[in-house]
Design a protein around this motif. Structure first.
Motif, PDB file in Angstrom:
ATOM      1  N   ALA A 113       0.839  -1.205   0.000  1.00 45.40           N
ATOM      2  CA  ALA A 113       0.000   0.000   0.000  1.00 45.40           C
ATOM      3  C   ALA A 113       0.870   1.250   0.000  1.00 45.40           C
ATOM      4  O   ALA A 113       0.598   2.208  -0.722  1.00 45.40           O
ATOM      5  CB  ALA A 113      -0.931  -0.003   1.210  1.00 45.40           C
ATOM      6  N   PHE A 114       1.929   1.247   0.780  1.00 45.04           N
ATOM      7  CA  PHE A 114       2.822   2.397   0.870  1.00 45.04           C
ATOM      8  C   PHE A 114       3.522   2.660  -0.456  1.00 45.04           C
ATOM      9  O   PHE A 114       3.597   3.791  -0.920  1.00 45.04           O
ATOM     10  CB  PHE A 114       3.856   2.174   1.981  1.00 45.04           C
ATOM     11  CG  PHE A 114       4.804   3.324   2.156  1.00 45.04           C
ATOM     12  CD1 PHE A 114       4.438   4.443   2.882  1.00 45.04           C
ATOM     13  CD2 PHE A 114       6.068   3.283   1.584  1.00 45.04           C
ATOM     14  CE1 PHE A 114       5.321   5.505   3.034  1.00 45.04           C
ATOM     15  CE2 PHE A 114       6.952   4.335   1.731  1.00 45.04           C
ATOM     16  CZ  PHE A 114       6.578   5.455   2.459  1.00 45.04           C
ATOM     17  N   THR A 115       4.008   1.600  -1.098  1.00 44.41           N
ATOM     18  CA  THR A 115       4.793   1.777  -2.320  1.00 44.41           C
ATOM     19  C   THR A 115       3.937   2.060  -3.551  1.00 44.41           C
ATOM     20  O   THR A 115       4.467   2.446  -4.584  1.00 44.41           O
ATOM     21  CB  THR A 115       5.704   0.556  -2.580  1.00 44.41           C
ATOM     22  OG1 THR A 115       4.910  -0.621  -2.636  1.00 44.41           O
ATOM     23  CG2 THR A 115       6.753   0.429  -1.498  1.00 44.41           C
ATOM     24  N   LYS A 116       2.620   1.887  -3.434  1.00 42.79           N
ATOM     25  CA  LYS A 116       1.756   2.253  -4.555  1.00 42.79           C
ATOM     26  C   LYS A 116       1.759   3.762  -4.768  1.00 42.79           C
ATOM     27  O   LYS A 116       1.573   4.231  -5.880  1.00 42.79           O
ATOM     28  CB  LYS A 116       0.321   1.776  -4.315  1.00 42.79           C
ATOM     29  CG  LYS A 116       0.143   0.305  -4.577  1.00 42.79           C
ATOM     30  CD  LYS A 116      -1.291  -0.108  -4.374  1.00 42.79           C
ATOM     31  CE  LYS A 116      -1.433  -1.607  -4.584  1.00 42.79           C
ATOM     32  NZ  LYS A 116      -2.793  -2.065  -4.315  1.00 42.79           N
ATOM     33  N   ARG A 117       1.975   4.517  -3.723  1.00 45.24           N
ATOM     34  CA  ARG A 117       1.954   5.981  -3.818  1.00 45.24           C
ATOM     35  C   ARG A 117       3.338   6.601  -3.716  1.00 45.24           C
ATOM     36  O   ARG A 117       3.523   7.747  -4.062  1.00 45.24           O
ATOM     37  CB  ARG A 117       1.074   6.566  -2.719  1.00 45.24           C
ATOM     38  CG  ARG A 117      -0.356   6.189  -2.891  1.00 45.24           C
ATOM     39  CD  ARG A 117      -1.200   6.922  -1.906  1.00 45.24           C
ATOM     40  NE  ARG A 117      -2.480   7.112  -2.550  1.00 45.24           N
ATOM     41  CZ  ARG A 117      -3.174   8.208  -2.504  1.00 45.24           C
ATOM     42  NH1 ARG A 117      -2.741   9.226  -1.828  1.00 45.24           N
ATOM     43  NH2 ARG A 117      -4.324   8.296  -3.120  1.00 45.24           N
ATOM     44  N   THR A 118       4.285   5.847  -3.190  1.00 49.43           N
ATOM     45  CA  THR A 118       5.627   6.375  -2.976  1.00 49.43           C
ATOM     46  C   THR A 118       6.631   5.438  -3.622  1.00 49.43           C
ATOM     47  O   THR A 118       6.758   4.290  -3.223  1.00 49.43           O
ATOM     48  CB  THR A 118       5.935   6.475  -1.457  1.00 49.43           C
ATOM     49  OG1 THR A 118       4.929   7.252  -0.837  1.00 49.43           O
ATOM     50  CG2 THR A 118       7.294   7.090  -1.215  1.00 49.43           C
ATOM     51  N   ARG A 119       7.299   5.927  -4.625  1.00 48.55           N
ATOM     52  CA  ARG A 119       8.287   5.104  -5.321  1.00 48.55           C
ATOM     53  C   ARG A 119       9.551   5.013  -4.472  1.00 48.55           C
ATOM     54  O   ARG A 119      10.088   6.020  -4.020  1.00 48.55           O
ATOM     55  CB  ARG A 119       8.610   5.713  -6.676  1.00 48.55           C
ATOM     56  CG  ARG A 119       9.524   4.866  -7.510  1.00 48.55           C
ATOM     57  CD  ARG A 119       9.575   5.402  -8.928  1.00 48.55           C
ATOM     58  NE  ARG A 119      10.521   4.659  -9.711  1.00 48.55           N
ATOM     59  CZ  ARG A 119      10.238   3.560 -10.394  1.00 48.55           C
ATOM     60  NH1 ARG A 119       9.007   3.107 -10.397  1.00 48.55           N
ATOM     61  NH2 ARG A 119      11.161   2.941 -11.089  1.00 48.55           N
ATOM     62  N   LEU A 120      10.013   3.800  -4.251  1.00 43.66           N
ATOM     63  CA  LEU A 120      11.230   3.590  -3.484  1.00 43.66           C
ATOM     64  C   LEU A 120      12.454   3.759  -4.379  1.00 43.66           C
ATOM     65  O   LEU A 120      12.490   3.247  -5.494  1.00 43.66           O
ATOM     66  CB  LEU A 120      11.247   2.186  -2.876  1.00 43.66           C
ATOM     67  CG  LEU A 120      10.163   1.864  -1.851  1.00 43.66           C
ATOM     68  CD1 LEU A 120      10.272   0.404  -1.418  1.00 43.66           C
ATOM     69  CD2 LEU A 120      10.262   2.779  -0.653  1.00 43.66           C
ATOM     70  N   SER A 121      13.434   4.462  -3.858  1.00 42.29           N
ATOM     71  CA  SER A 121      14.685   4.619  -4.593  1.00 42.29           C
ATOM     72  C   SER A 121      15.510   3.339  -4.448  1.00 42.29           C
ATOM     73  O   SER A 121      15.232   2.500  -3.590  1.00 42.29           O
ATOM     74  CB  SER A 121      15.477   5.810  -4.038  1.00 42.29           C
ATOM     75  OG  SER A 121      15.937   5.509  -2.733  1.00 42.29           O
ATOM     76  N   LYS A 122      16.547   3.214  -5.270  1.00 42.63           N
ATOM     77  CA  LYS A 122      17.438   2.066  -5.155  1.00 42.63           C
ATOM     78  C   LYS A 122      18.096   2.041  -3.774  1.00 42.63           C
ATOM     79  O   LYS A 122      18.291   0.976  -3.188  1.00 42.63           O
ATOM     80  CB  LYS A 122      18.495   2.094  -6.251  1.00 42.63           C
ATOM     81  CG  LYS A 122      17.928   1.784  -7.615  1.00 42.63           C
ATOM     82  CD  LYS A 122      19.003   1.772  -8.677  1.00 42.63           C
ATOM     83  CE  LYS A 122      18.372   1.452 -10.022  1.00 42.63           C
ATOM     84  NZ  LYS A 122      19.342   1.322 -11.087  1.00 42.63           N
TER      85      LYS A 122
END
Length: 114
Positions: A92-101
């Protein structure tokens, strides 16, 4: 552990200044929030009752530190909103916030350490 918005702002002030005397808290709350002495005492009693802080000999310190509070609250969110599923929370969190490498590498490292 639920704190109202104002209780949380008050706790933030304690975490920022601790250890702090009751007198210093009264002055800080008057300056930051425009509170009277009685309002500060009321909030001190509330957070003491909730186990967030303690007062001994007019000295106010936290029982639960800021990072501990954030951890407790995060666990409560995962339990309540995601039925205890950390993977569901992360999805749910990563659907709105793209994680960096870099973020992904740090998460992998944390998981490997566990």
């Amino acid at each position: 552990m639920h704190l109202s918005e104002m209780e949380e702002r008050f706790a933030e002030l304690i975490w920022e200044k601790e250890p702090v005397t009751t007198r210093e808290m009264i002055e800080a709350c008057e300056e930051r929030f425009g509170w009277k002495k009685s309002t500060t005492y009321t909030e001190l009693k509330r957070l003491e009752k909730k186990g967030i802080l303690k007062r001994e000999n007019s000295l106010v310190t936290s029982v639960i530190k800021k990072d501990q509070f954030a951890s407790i609250r995060s666990q409560e969110i995962v339990q309540k909103d995601y039925h205890g599923s950390l993977p569901a929370f992360i999805c749910a969190f990563t659907k709105r916030t793209r994680l960096s490498k870099k973020d992904i590498a740090q998460i992998r490292k944390l998981l490997d350490e566990l």
